[in-house]
Design an enzyme around this catalytic site. Structure first.
Site, mmCIF file in Angstrom:
data_model
loop_
_atom_site.group_PDB
_atom_site.id
_atom_site.type_symbol
_atom_site.label_atom_id
_atom_site.label_comp_id
_atom_site.label_asym_id
_atom_site.label_seq_id
_atom_site.Cartn_x
_atom_site.Cartn_y
_atom_site.Cartn_z
ATOM 1 N N CYS A 60 -4.433 -4.391 -15.499
ATOM 2 C CA CYS A 60 -4.358 -3.435 -14.409
ATOM 3 C C CYS A 60 -3.325 -3.912 -13.903
ATOM 4 O O CYS A 60 -2.062 -3.642 -14.355
ATOM 5 C CB CYS A 60 -5.556 -2.753 -14.015
ATOM 6 S SG CYS A 60 -6.384 -4.673 -12.966
ATOM 7 N N ARG B 200 -9.397 -4.466 -11.203
ATOM 8 C CA ARG B 200 -9.774 -3.065 -12.119
ATOM 9 C C ARG B 200 -10.465 -3.561 -14.055
ATOM 10 O O ARG B 200 -11.214 -2.695 -14.057
ATOM 11 C CB ARG B 200 -8.860 -1.855 -11.473
ATOM 12 C CG ARG B 200 -8.796 -1.213 -10.494
ATOM 13 C CD ARG B 200 -7.633 -0.256 -10.364
ATOM 14 N NE ARG B 200 -6.483 -1.411 -10.330
ATOM 15 C CZ ARG B 200 -5.323 -0.181 -10.588
ATOM 16 N NH1 ARG B 200 -5.345 1.048 -10.170
ATOM 17 N NH2 ARG B 200 -3.990 -0.660 -9.962
#
Lengths: 145, 300
Positions: free
Chosen positions: B247, B252
């Protein structure tokens, strides 16, 4: 140089933070968070006037009013984002009621000087730097209008 | 000593149902010996405003990162952190946090780098716990420090570095950022601060599956059939093939790593924590702009 342009109100806040241990600095930031002033009635119905600080990770909005050369700063941030609320509260309490020149003279790196970079992390501090930058920009816009 | 797993029916379809607990289960087991609850949030002050009784706080920025180098703490640092929080090597650790367990999943992944065996997530995280009216307190526990052994971090199995990604090109990559970041319209998540990548776009051939698609409206993980349709169906992941997720700074993609590894049962999933802030600033690595995945480039 920087020292000379920091308003007394913000210098006091900075000194209060620096006098504390790291962990207690977070507690003080939480106190600021809880003390973010409510919007005055005349602005509560006017979310349209407020500018979102998009650099913050949570929805925080600010609005600057300049009356007779004196700055009034208003801010909202959700209770679920106490760190951002704390940053907003420091600026609102430190800036509100100051003359325009003093606010424009606040060093842009003020957020990095109050002893929170270690307790909060430099990345998170950026949101406060952005709030200060947008506050100054709004003041300049009001003066130009 | 580990604590029994949550037999909830919802978890039964996942590859590793023992990695999740429900609010009912956690509330019933609070205070049990061998169980430690850890809160890990994006907002560093949220724990102080109220947390699950007895839980301890571990912050990704200030606890799990090395303060100088861009890396995680080392074995000694991790041992000091966990020992200080009263966590033993064989304790069951349940982590929960804000934003669909975003940072909780990151903490879980770091615990896994150190081989802490029994570490689970609270399905739905902090928001669901509070929404269900379960107990919250501002009282901070004062756990007695314990000896946590110094275990060296093992990066090779679940962590990818930039050179690993270059060598991996041609195998599946999952870019879990927003479509705007993937296409190169911007280098940061919408409404997030700039974190300094010099170029925008994505790693060639990466499929874009924003991380939060794995979460239902209430912040819990979607049922296995829906996850299967997204990752095996849409993204085309095939069992047995190695996968790398990335990410912006690896937070994430830890969430997606959890989904692929523990819920869908993929066995060779790595998280590239250097992610876009490294790749997008690196000299002479291939980048694709636009919504298309792009071709795997020839080796240079």
């Amino acid at each position: 140089m920087t020292e000379s342009t920091l308003p007394a109100s913000l210098a006091e806040i900075r000194d209060d933070f620096l006098a504390l241990e790291q962990r207690d600095r977070l507690e003080m930031l939480l106190e600021f968070s809880n003390e973010l002033p409510e919007l005055p009635a005349r602005y509560q119905e006017h979310p349209d006037l407020f500018e979102r600080v998009v650099e913050c990770q949570s929805p925080v909005f600010i609005f600057v009013e300049v009356t007779d050369g004196v700055v009034h700063l208003f801010a909202t941030a959700p209770k679920e984002s106490p760190t951002t609320r704390g940053f907003a509260s420091i600026l609102v309490q430190g800036i509100d009621g100051l003359p325009v020149d003093e606010v424009l003279g606040i060093p842009d790196d003020f957020p990095n000087t109050i002893g929170l970079t270690e307790a909060v992390s430099p990345l998170r501090i950026r949101g406060m730097t952005a709030m200060l930058g947008r506050t100054k920009r709004q003041i300049r816009e009001r003066l130009a209008a | 000593m580990t604590v029994e797993t949550d037999p909830a029916e919802k978890f039964a379809g996942y590859a590793h149902p023992e990695r999740l607990v429900s609010g009912d289960w956690l509330e019933a087991h609070l205070g049990e010996p061998g169980l430690v609850v850890v809160e890990s949030d994006e907002d560093v002050l949220l724990y102080e405003t109220g947390h699950i009784p007895g839980s301890v706080k571990i912050d990704w920025h200030t606890d799990l990162n090395d303060p100088v180098e861009r890396d995680y703490v080392d074995g000694a640092g991790f041992a000091a952190l966990l020992g200080g929080k009263g966590i033993s090597r064989d304790d069951t650790v349940v982590i929960y946090g804000d934003k669909n367990n975003w940072w909780a999943a990151y903490a879980l992944w770091v615990f896994t780098l150190f081989g802490h065996e029994d570490v689970r997530l609270l399905d739905g995280g902090r928001d669901k716990w509070i929404a269900e009216g379960r107990p919250i307190t501002t009282d901070r526990p004062a756990p007695a420090p314990v000896d946590y052994p110094v275990v060296e971090r093992r990066d090779e199995e679940i962590r990818a570095f930039k050179d690993d990604v270059l060598a991996h090109l041609g195998h599946p990559l999952i870019d879990v950022r927003s479509p705007e970041e993937y296409s190169g319209e911007r280098t940061t998540a919408p409404a997030y601060p700039e974190e300094g990548a010099l170029r925008a776009g994505h790693i060639p051939s990466a499929a874009n599956v924003p991380w939060a698609r794995a979460a239902a409206e209430d912040g819990t993980f979607k049922p296995v059939v829906e996850l299967d349709a997204i990752y095996r169906g849409e993204a085309g992941l095939v069992d047995g093939e190695p996968v790398i997720a990335y990410c912006r700074i690896g937070e994430r993609s830890s969430h997606t790593w959890f989904v692929l590894t523990h819920l869908l049962g993929f066995e060779n999933v790595r998280n590239y924590d250097g992610s876009w802030t490294e790749w997008g600033s690196t000299v002479r690595v291939p980048i694709v702009r636009g919504a298309e995945r792009g071709e795997v480039p020839a080796a240079r």
